[in-house]
Enzyme design. Structure first.
Site, PDB file in Angstrom:
ATOM      1  CD  GLU A 191      53.020   1.243 -12.667  1.00 49.31           C
ATOM      2  OE1 GLU A 191      52.750   2.470 -12.657  1.00 49.31           O
ATOM      3  OE2 GLU A 191      52.443   0.422 -11.923  1.00 49.31           O
ATOM      4  CB  SER A 211      53.898  16.548 -12.176  1.00 54.21           C
ATOM      5  OG  SER A 211      54.896  16.375 -13.165  1.00 54.21           O
ATOM      6  CE  LYS A 260      53.762   9.224 -11.073  1.00 50.85           C
ATOM      7  NZ  LYS A 260      52.692   8.647 -11.923  1.00 50.85           N
TER       8      LYS A 260
END
Length: 392
Positions: free
Chosen positions: A111, A377, A89
């Site tokens: 969010e 991830s 991210k």
């Protein structure tokens, strides 16, 4: 074929920008300016310096020998779990905070589901001295408490959303409502390849550092710059988009996406949007949406807070529809087993989202010489309570 977005913001039938009138000016400005910003020399220099010196890139491409031995192929893990903040991210939030600054925006909203995007957003807001509000469903606040406290420590205001299923969809709804109330000074850092154009393309471009690195890392390890298979989990789809970005037009590379099957695709408690969804509009884009006969969104379910989203990025919807990507549903129990398997074979505890990609390996048949790159991830610190209460 060209699998990228067209000049109108669509991937085949999917994409576009369906936004309320009050947000039209914000979205229109972003559409007109994002490519110029991303491609400018000043942006590229600052972005890559931050990725290197702050986020810790490049992330390693690790040869998982024992895992590969089990599945009869050569498996490499793209270690996005080793980035600053613990997931992929940060690649996106570093880029988007620079875009927000270029647009003159001074307030950031976001969010989050599993909390990784929220932490990454709060992190770059602290770095750039910008106020930050993160919307998070009450259900996710309770099951991702460690990430909530990280966000607060970083200075972000975390708003627990009480509506709907109190998960990612509902957090996104509230973030959009906030954006509608503060369009002039607020920038919405969307965490995945969802939302109105240009967000799916912008996020994919920012995450494409993953596949850019895979290309030269494979040359070092295998003597060629492409794998036989690329695998990643999909909720909204940002880590998958980054993994496949530079290989979309390379038909030698087979793409496998793992979505959250929940308790089973036919159980009524699933988040397998690509398999269960029908065309519709959600959060500003036309894509595949879990919905009933009246077009009302059905609540998704997954043990993973980052995958229980009733839509999918338009890029992935198109890849599935035209069969460029193979999509597998991985159930909760399969993901849990896969997480413990990776931990005990390779000493790596994955995020529950990534465990779904590991879980998809058992549904595949490989040749012994196949080179498989699977993107890990995120790391599993945030999911320890779930793992401790799960099966091993």
């Amino acid at each position: 074929m060209n699998y990228q977005v067209n000049d109108k913001g669509y991937y085949g039938r999917f994409g576009g920008a369906y936004v309320p009138e009050i947000l039209h000016k914000c979205v229109d400005e972003l559409q007109k300016r994002y490519l110029g910003i991303l491609q400018s020399e000043d942006f590229r220099k600052e972005y890559h310096v931050l990725l290197r010196d702050y986020a810790g890139r490049p992330s390693p491409l690790y040869h998982a020998g024992r895992l590969g031995e089990k599945y009869g192929c050569r498996i490499y893990l793209k270690r996005e779990d080793l980035n600053h903040t613990g997931s992929h991210k940060i690649n996106n939030t570093v880029g988007q905070i620079l875009v927000a600054r270029s647009l003159g925006k001074r307030r950031i909203i976001a969010e989050t589901g599993a909390g990784q995007h929220g932490v990454a957003t709060a992190t770059v807001c602290a770095l750039m001295d910008m106020p930050c509000v993160v919307y998070m469903g009450r259900t996710d606040v309770e099951r991702q408490r460690a990430n909530v406290e990280k966000m607060r420590m970083l200075g972000a205001e975390v708003v627990a959303v009480e509506s709907g299923n109190m998960t990612l969809k509902d957090a996104t709804n509230e973030a959009i409502r906030d954006w509608c109330s503060h369009p002039s000074d607020t920038y919405y850092i969307i965490g995945s390849t969802v939302g109105p154009h240009p967000y799916p393309d912008m996020v994919a471009r920012l995450q494409s550092i993953i596949s850019e690195e895979i290309r030269y890392q494979l040359v070092e390890k295998e003597g060629r710059d492409y794998p036989d298979y690329l695998m990643a989990c999909v909720g909204g789809g940002s880590n998958a988009a980054g993994t496949i970005y530079h290989y979309l037009d390379d038909e030698r590379v087979r793409i496998v996406l793992a979505e959250a099957g929940g308790e089973g695709v036919k159980s009524g408690r699933s988040a397998a949007t690509i398999q269960l969804g029908r065309e519709g509009i959600i959060h500003g884009a036309r894509t595949l949406v879990m919905q009933n006969e009246d077009g009302q969104i059905e609540e998704p379910y997954s043990i993973s807070a980052g995958l229980d989203y009733p839509g999918i990025g338009p890029l992935h919807a198109n890849l599935a529809k035209i069969k460029r990507a193979k999509v597998l549903a991985v159930n909760d129990d399969e993901a849990l087993r896969a997480a413990f398997e990776l931990t005990r074979l390779e000493g790596i505890i994955p995020a529950l989202e990534s465990a779904h990609a590991i879980g998809a390996l058992s549904q595949m048949e490989f040749d012994k010489d196949d080179v498989v790159v699977l993107t890990l991830s995120g790391r599993g610190d945030k999911d320890m309570n779930t793992y401790l209460n799960g099966k091993n």
